[in-house]
Design a protein around this motif. Structure first.
Motif, PDB file in Angstrom:
ATOM      1  N   GLU A 197       0.853  -1.189   0.000  1.00  0.00           N
ATOM      2  CA  GLU A 197       0.000   0.000   0.000  1.00  0.00           C
ATOM      3  C   GLU A 197       0.886   1.234   0.000  1.00  0.00           C
ATOM      4  O   GLU A 197       1.798   1.351   0.823  1.00  0.00           O
ATOM      5  CB  GLU A 197      -0.914   0.017   1.225  1.00  0.00           C
ATOM      6  N   ALA A 198       0.616   2.156  -0.935  1.00  0.00           N
ATOM      7  CA  ALA A 198       1.427   3.364  -1.045  1.00  0.00           C
ATOM      8  C   ALA A 198       0.614   4.461  -1.715  1.00  0.00           C
ATOM      9  O   ALA A 198      -0.399   4.193  -2.372  1.00  0.00           O
ATOM     10  CB  ALA A 198       2.702   3.089  -1.841  1.00  0.00           C
ATOM     11  N   GLU A 199       1.057   5.694  -1.519  1.00  0.00           N
ATOM     12  CA  GLU A 199       0.465   6.799  -2.265  1.00  0.00           C
ATOM     13  C   GLU A 199       0.959   6.760  -3.713  1.00  0.00           C
ATOM     14  O   GLU A 199       0.184   6.925  -4.649  1.00  0.00           O
ATOM     15  CB  GLU A 199       0.837   8.133  -1.610  1.00  0.00           C
ATOM     16  N   GLU A 200       2.257   6.533  -3.870  1.00  0.00           N
ATOM     17  CA  GLU A 200       2.866   6.487  -5.197  1.00  0.00           C
ATOM     18  C   GLU A 200       3.788   5.279  -5.280  1.00  0.00           C
ATOM     19  O   GLU A 200       4.641   5.083  -4.413  1.00  0.00           O
ATOM     20  CB  GLU A 200       3.649   7.770  -5.476  1.00  0.00           C
ATOM     21  N   PHE A 201       3.607   4.471  -6.326  1.00  0.00           N
ATOM     22  CA  PHE A 201       4.412   3.269  -6.524  1.00  0.00           C
ATOM     23  C   PHE A 201       5.090   3.359  -7.884  1.00  0.00           C
ATOM     24  O   PHE A 201       4.427   3.512  -8.914  1.00  0.00           O
ATOM     25  CB  PHE A 201       3.530   2.021  -6.461  1.00  0.00           C
ATOM     26  N   ARG A 202       6.422   3.257  -7.884  1.00  0.00           N
ATOM     27  CA  ARG A 202       7.195   3.277  -9.120  1.00  0.00           C
ATOM     28  C   ARG A 202       8.201   2.133  -9.092  1.00  0.00           C
ATOM     29  O   ARG A 202       8.880   1.935  -8.084  1.00  0.00           O
ATOM     30  CB  ARG A 202       7.934   4.607  -9.298  1.00  0.00           C
ATOM     31  N   SER A 203       8.287   1.419 -10.211  1.00  0.00           N
ATOM     32  CA  SER A 203       9.259   0.332 -10.277  1.00  0.00           C
ATOM     33  C   SER A 203       9.783   0.205 -11.697  1.00  0.00           C
ATOM     34  O   SER A 203       9.076   0.484 -12.675  1.00  0.00           O
ATOM     35  CB  SER A 203       8.634  -0.992  -9.830  1.00  0.00           C
ATOM     36  N   SER A 204      11.033  -0.216 -11.782  1.00  0.00           N
ATOM     37  CA  SER A 204      11.643  -0.568 -13.060  1.00  0.00           C
ATOM     38  C   SER A 204      12.428  -1.848 -12.831  1.00  0.00           C
ATOM     39  O   SER A 204      13.194  -1.951 -11.877  1.00  0.00           O
ATOM     40  CB  SER A 204      12.563   0.551 -13.562  1.00  0.00           C
ATOM     41  N   GLY A 205      12.195  -2.837 -13.691  1.00  0.00           N
ATOM     42  CA  GLY A 205      12.812  -4.142 -13.503  1.00  0.00           C
ATOM     43  C   GLY A 205      11.730  -5.194 -13.374  1.00  0.00           C
ATOM     44  O   GLY A 205      10.733  -5.176 -14.095  1.00  0.00           O
ATOM     45  N   SER A 206      11.902  -6.110 -12.429  1.00  0.00           N
ATOM     46  CA  SER A 206      10.915  -7.166 -12.211  1.00  0.00           C
ATOM     47  C   SER A 206      10.235  -6.970 -10.863  1.00  0.00           C
ATOM     48  O   SER A 206      10.857  -6.545  -9.890  1.00  0.00           O
ATOM     49  CB  SER A 206      11.578  -8.547 -12.262  1.00  0.00           C
ATOM     50  N   VAL A 207       8.936  -7.291 -10.827  1.00  0.00           N
ATOM     51  CA  VAL A 207       8.134  -7.130  -9.617  1.00  0.00           C
ATOM     52  C   VAL A 207       7.312  -8.389  -9.405  1.00  0.00           C
ATOM     53  O   VAL A 207       6.690  -8.894 -10.351  1.00  0.00           O
ATOM     54  CB  VAL A 207       7.184  -5.915  -9.719  1.00  0.00           C
ATOM     55  N   ARG A 208       7.297  -8.867  -8.162  1.00  0.00           N
ATOM     56  CA  ARG A 208       6.410  -9.964  -7.799  1.00  0.00           C
ATOM     57  C   ARG A 208       5.757  -9.617  -6.466  1.00  0.00           C
ATOM     58  O   ARG A 208       6.440  -9.501  -5.444  1.00  0.00           O
ATOM     59  CB  ARG A 208       7.153 -11.289  -7.692  1.00  0.00           C
ATOM     60  N   ILE A 209       4.441  -9.436  -6.495  1.00  0.00           N
ATOM     61  CA  ILE A 209       3.666  -9.144  -5.294  1.00  0.00           C
ATOM     62  C   ILE A 209       2.576 -10.200  -5.201  1.00  0.00           C
ATOM     63  O   ILE A 209       1.644 -10.216  -6.013  1.00  0.00           O
ATOM     64  CB  ILE A 209       3.062  -7.723  -5.340  1.00  0.00           C
ATOM     65  N   ASP A 210       2.707 -11.106  -4.227  1.00  0.00           N
ATOM     66  CA  ASP A 210       1.749 -12.203  -4.113  1.00  0.00           C
ATOM     67  C   ASP A 210       0.379 -11.713  -3.668  1.00  0.00           C
ATOM     68  O   ASP A 210      -0.643 -12.311  -4.020  1.00  0.00           O
ATOM     69  CB  ASP A 210       2.271 -13.259  -3.133  1.00  0.00           C
ATOM     70  N   GLY A 211       0.339 -10.657  -2.894  1.00  0.00           N
ATOM     71  CA  GLY A 211      -0.934 -10.081  -2.472  1.00  0.00           C
ATOM     72  C   GLY A 211      -1.416  -9.071  -3.499  1.00  0.00           C
ATOM     73  O   GLY A 211      -1.377  -9.309  -4.705  1.00  0.00           O
ATOM     74  N   GLY A 212      -1.866  -7.926  -3.026  1.00  0.00           N
ATOM     75  CA  GLY A 212      -2.345  -6.885  -3.926  1.00  0.00           C
ATOM     76  C   GLY A 212      -1.511  -5.631  -3.819  1.00  0.00           C
ATOM     77  O   GLY A 212      -0.824  -5.391  -2.827  1.00  0.00           O
ATOM     78  N   LEU A 213      -1.581  -4.811  -4.872  1.00  0.00           N
ATOM     79  CA  LEU A 213      -0.924  -3.511  -4.905  1.00  0.00           C
ATOM     80  C   LEU A 213      -2.003  -2.441  -4.955  1.00  0.00           C
ATOM     81  O   LEU A 213      -2.839  -2.435  -5.860  1.00  0.00           O
ATOM     82  CB  LEU A 213      -0.005  -3.396  -6.120  1.00  0.00           C
ATOM     83  N   LYS A 214      -1.976  -1.531  -3.973  1.00  0.00           N
ATOM     84  CA  LYS A 214      -2.947  -0.444  -3.915  1.00  0.00           C
ATOM     85  C   LYS A 214      -2.203   0.867  -3.771  1.00  0.00           C
ATOM     86  O   LYS A 214      -1.459   1.064  -2.812  1.00  0.00           O
ATOM     87  CB  LYS A 214      -3.911  -0.640  -2.739  1.00  0.00           C
ATOM     88  N   ALA A 215      -2.397   1.765  -4.752  1.00  0.00           N
ATOM     89  CA  ALA A 215      -1.733   3.064  -4.725  1.00  0.00           C
ATOM     90  C   ALA A 215      -2.520   4.032  -5.593  1.00  0.00           C
ATOM     91  O   ALA A 215      -3.226   3.625  -6.520  1.00  0.00           O
ATOM     92  CB  ALA A 215      -0.295   2.951  -5.228  1.00  0.00           C
TER      93      ALA A 215
END
Length: 307
Positions: A197-215
């Motif tokens: 959980e975040a206000e702003e989420f930024r990523s470059s590369g690989s991402v694995r989130i088993d749950g959920g992403l909320k932003a």
């Protein structure tokens, strides 16, 4: 004992700088709180030497309280220090910082400090509570991490949850729990077993989130195989890297929901938004949108209007 004489002598010592204003006020308040005894007829004034001794005793009593308070504070700091164990040639400890240069282990339940820094190989046995945590190299946190600012460059593992205002990770960050932050920026590899959980989420590369992403804002630049259970936000943008014919990376998600959505190289079972752009190399089972555009190289099996 004549109270007026004692206070007059105190004022004289204050004027000469022999006692401080705080000490004078403490002694004066002590005498003001006591009832004044009537002066006996014919009783002579107290000798000057006895009066000086009385004042000195009062000053000593007042300063003793401050000394005891300082001693208790010092003991509290000492107890906090003794509650943590340190090992390794590069471990440095001060009142406000823990620094590990080279190799070191810190043990506590929890480990509390203002600033935690490590450069090399570090391990924290227990949860970390600090204002700032900065890691260069490898670090293994065997509990939760609760900080205001978290920055890492290298390989970091957190056995519990990561809670921070700002998270900036370069390299590899693995979190067995979840992440809560105002701003999260990841460059490299991000793996989270729980929710993010975040206000702003930024990523470059690989991402694995088993749950959920909320932003509120989600910006993902794909640089490897990525998988997220569900994505929810206001503005969601997923961009592929590389050329059109040789893209690098792909995102797989069960659900993606937002207001403005723009996807590339994404496979999803369900996408819902007001303004949705399905860019190149996407495979979507169902899209529900008010306004929808689909690239010719992508496949959408079912299209629905906004409900």
């Amino acid at each position: 004992m004549n109270r007026k004489d004692i206070l007059r002598r105190l004022e004289e010592r204050l004027a000469r700088g022999e006692i401080g204003e705080k000490t004078y006020l403490e002694i004066k308040a002590r005498y003001d709180s006591e009832p004044e005894e009537p002066e006996e007829p014919g009783r002579s004034a107290e000798p000057i030497s006895d009066l000086g001794a009385t004042i000195s005793a009062a000053v000593a009593d007042a300063t003793a309280d401050a000394t005891r308070a300082a001693g208790e504070a010092a003991r509290a700091v000492g107890d906090a220090m003794r509650a943590m164990d340190f090992s390794g040639t590069g471990t440095q400890l001060s009142d406000e910082a823990i620094k590990i240069v080279g190799s070191g282990v810190v043990t506590g339940n929890p480990v509390k400090t203002v600033e935690f820094r490590s450069a090399g190989s570090a391990r924290v046995q227990g949860s970390l509570i600090a204002e700032v945590a900065r890691v260069a190299g490898s670090c293994n946190f065997e509990g939760d991490v609760h900080v205001e600012e978290f920055r890492s460059a290298g390989s970091v593992r957190i056995a519990g949850n990561l809670t921070a205002e700002e998270v900036e990770a370069s390299g590899s960050l693995q979190v067995s729990g979840g992440i809560r932050a105002e701003g999260l920026s990841s460059s490299g590899s991000l793996q989270v077993s729980g929710d993010v959980e975040a206000e702003e989420f930024r990523s470059s590369g690989s991402v694995r989130i088993d749950g959920g992403l909320k932003a509120e804002e989600v910006h993902i630049d794909l640089g490897g195989t990525s998988k997220i259970g569900a994505i929810r936000g206001e503005e969601i943008r997923v961009k592929a890297t590389g050329g059109f014919f040789r893209i690098r990376g792909e995102l797989t998600a069960d659900r993606i929901e937002g207001e403005e959505i723009e996807l590339e190289a994404t496979s999803a079972a369900y996408v819902k938004g007001e303004d949705v752009v399905i860019g190149p190399h996407c495979r979507i089972e169902v899209v529900e949108a008010g306004n929808l555009r689909v690239h010719q190289s992508s496949e959408v099996r079912e299209r629905r209007g906004a409900s």
